[in-house]
Design a protein around this motif. Sequence first.
Motif, PDB file in Angstrom:
ATOM      1  N   LEU A 148       0.833  -1.214   0.000  1.00 43.64           N
ATOM      2  CA  LEU A 148       0.000   0.000   0.000  1.00 43.64           C
ATOM      3  C   LEU A 148       0.862   1.255   0.000  1.00 43.64           C
ATOM      4  N   PHE A 149       1.884   1.259   0.858  1.00 42.21           N
ATOM      5  CA  PHE A 149       2.681   2.483   1.002  1.00 42.21           C
ATOM      6  C   PHE A 149       3.544   2.736  -0.234  1.00 42.21           C
ATOM      7  N   ARG A 150       3.883   1.651  -0.939  1.00 37.76           N
ATOM      8  CA  ARG A 150       4.640   1.831  -2.188  1.00 37.76           C
ATOM      9  C   ARG A 150       3.744   2.288  -3.323  1.00 37.76           C
ATOM     10  N   LEU A 177       9.179   3.949   6.807  1.00 40.36           N
ATOM     11  CA  LEU A 177       8.869   4.413   5.443  1.00 40.36           C
ATOM     12  C   LEU A 177      10.151   4.645   4.663  1.00 40.36           C
ATOM     13  N   GLN A 178      11.123   5.210   5.352  1.00 42.13           N
ATOM     14  CA  GLN A 178      12.410   5.478   4.702  1.00 42.13           C
ATOM     15  C   GLN A 178      13.079   4.168   4.265  1.00 42.13           C
ATOM     16  N   LYS A 179      12.999   3.168   5.149  1.00 41.72           N
ATOM     17  CA  LYS A 179      13.589   1.858   4.818  1.00 41.72           C
ATOM     18  C   LYS A 179      12.928   1.256   3.585  1.00 41.72           C
ATOM     19  N   LEU A 180      11.633   1.533   3.423  1.00 41.62           N
ATOM     20  CA  LEU A 180      10.907   1.010   2.247  1.00 41.62           C
ATOM     21  C   LEU A 180      11.239   1.800   0.982  1.00 41.62           C
ATOM     22  N   GLY A 181      11.910   2.921   1.173  1.00 42.03           N
ATOM     23  CA  GLY A 181      12.218   3.786   0.027  1.00 42.03           C
ATOM     24  C   GLY A 181      11.024   4.635  -0.372  1.00 42.03           C
ATOM     25  N   VAL A 182      10.085   4.809   0.566  1.00 44.86           N
ATOM     26  CA  VAL A 182       8.886   5.596   0.267  1.00 44.86           C
ATOM     27  C   VAL A 182       9.144   7.052   0.659  1.00 44.86           C
ATOM     28  N   ASN A 183       9.118   7.903  -0.347  1.00 44.54           N
ATOM     29  CA  ASN A 183       9.426   9.304  -0.110  1.00 44.54           C
ATOM     30  C   ASN A 183       8.334  10.177  -0.740  1.00 44.54           C
TER      31      ASN A 183
END
Length: 211
Positions: A148-150, A177-183
């Motif tokens: 979802l967050f991606r 979120l940062q670890k997922l690369g979601v910016n």
Amino acid sequence: MRNVLDKNQDKADDIRQLLKQNQVVMFNFISSPGAGKTSLLELLCENLAPEYNIGIIEGDAYTDRDARRLIKYNLPIIQINTEGGCHLDSNSISGALAEFDLNKLDVVFVENVGNLICPTAFDLGENYCIALTSTTEGDDKPTKYPMLFRKADSIILNKIDLIPYTNFNINSFKADLQKLGVNIPLFEISCMQQAGINNVLDWFKVIIESK
Ligand SMILES: Nc1nc2c(ncn2[C@@H]2O[C@H](COP(=O)(O)OP(=O)(O)OP(=O)(O)O)[C@@H](O)[C@H]2O)c(=O)[nH]1
Ligand SMILES: [Mg+2]
């Protein structure tokens, strides 16, 4: 499953085309049950309806309770009941859009069925996806539900008024979120106290204005 998703994708592509032709921008709101999708829609309708023509598609497994909450804004609303299904699909959205006079709309808000997994797999043809989550669900949701967050274009963290009563840690939420690369934009709000709402409204306005 691949066959189902392929068919869903074809219809979603058609919807995106249809929206473009009519200069309508569509938002898909995804969250777990009770995170505050309808509460946010109430605020959006209240604040944006004076400036923009809004249509609403309410997805719900069985009831029309959320649509009834929004009737007071006097906007076109289409209810989709999935009869227990855990997500909306592009076919049902296509049917709902056919009920609107798209020429007369600027924006369509879609409230998906409350679920953090299934709705992420089904493109509805939306232009923007909003991941809504709330402090009472825990700060581990990005790591547990990364799809979802991606997929999302913005994240709205609701119920910040309840942080003092939970173990929600905003720093670890952001670090995950940062670890997922979601910016992407992250808005921290309370629908109940109407806190942090102005930044959210501005984000929507900029998008609607540039459609
Ligand atoms: N304390 C607090 N409660 C909130 C806030 N936003 C929503 N709620 C409450 O949370 C509950 C669920 O809100 P809804 O807006 O119905 O949530 P939803 O995501 O639409 O729920 P479903 O449609 O069932 O998936 C309601 O009792 C709201 O009043 C908030 O910012 N703070
Ligand atoms: Mg709701």
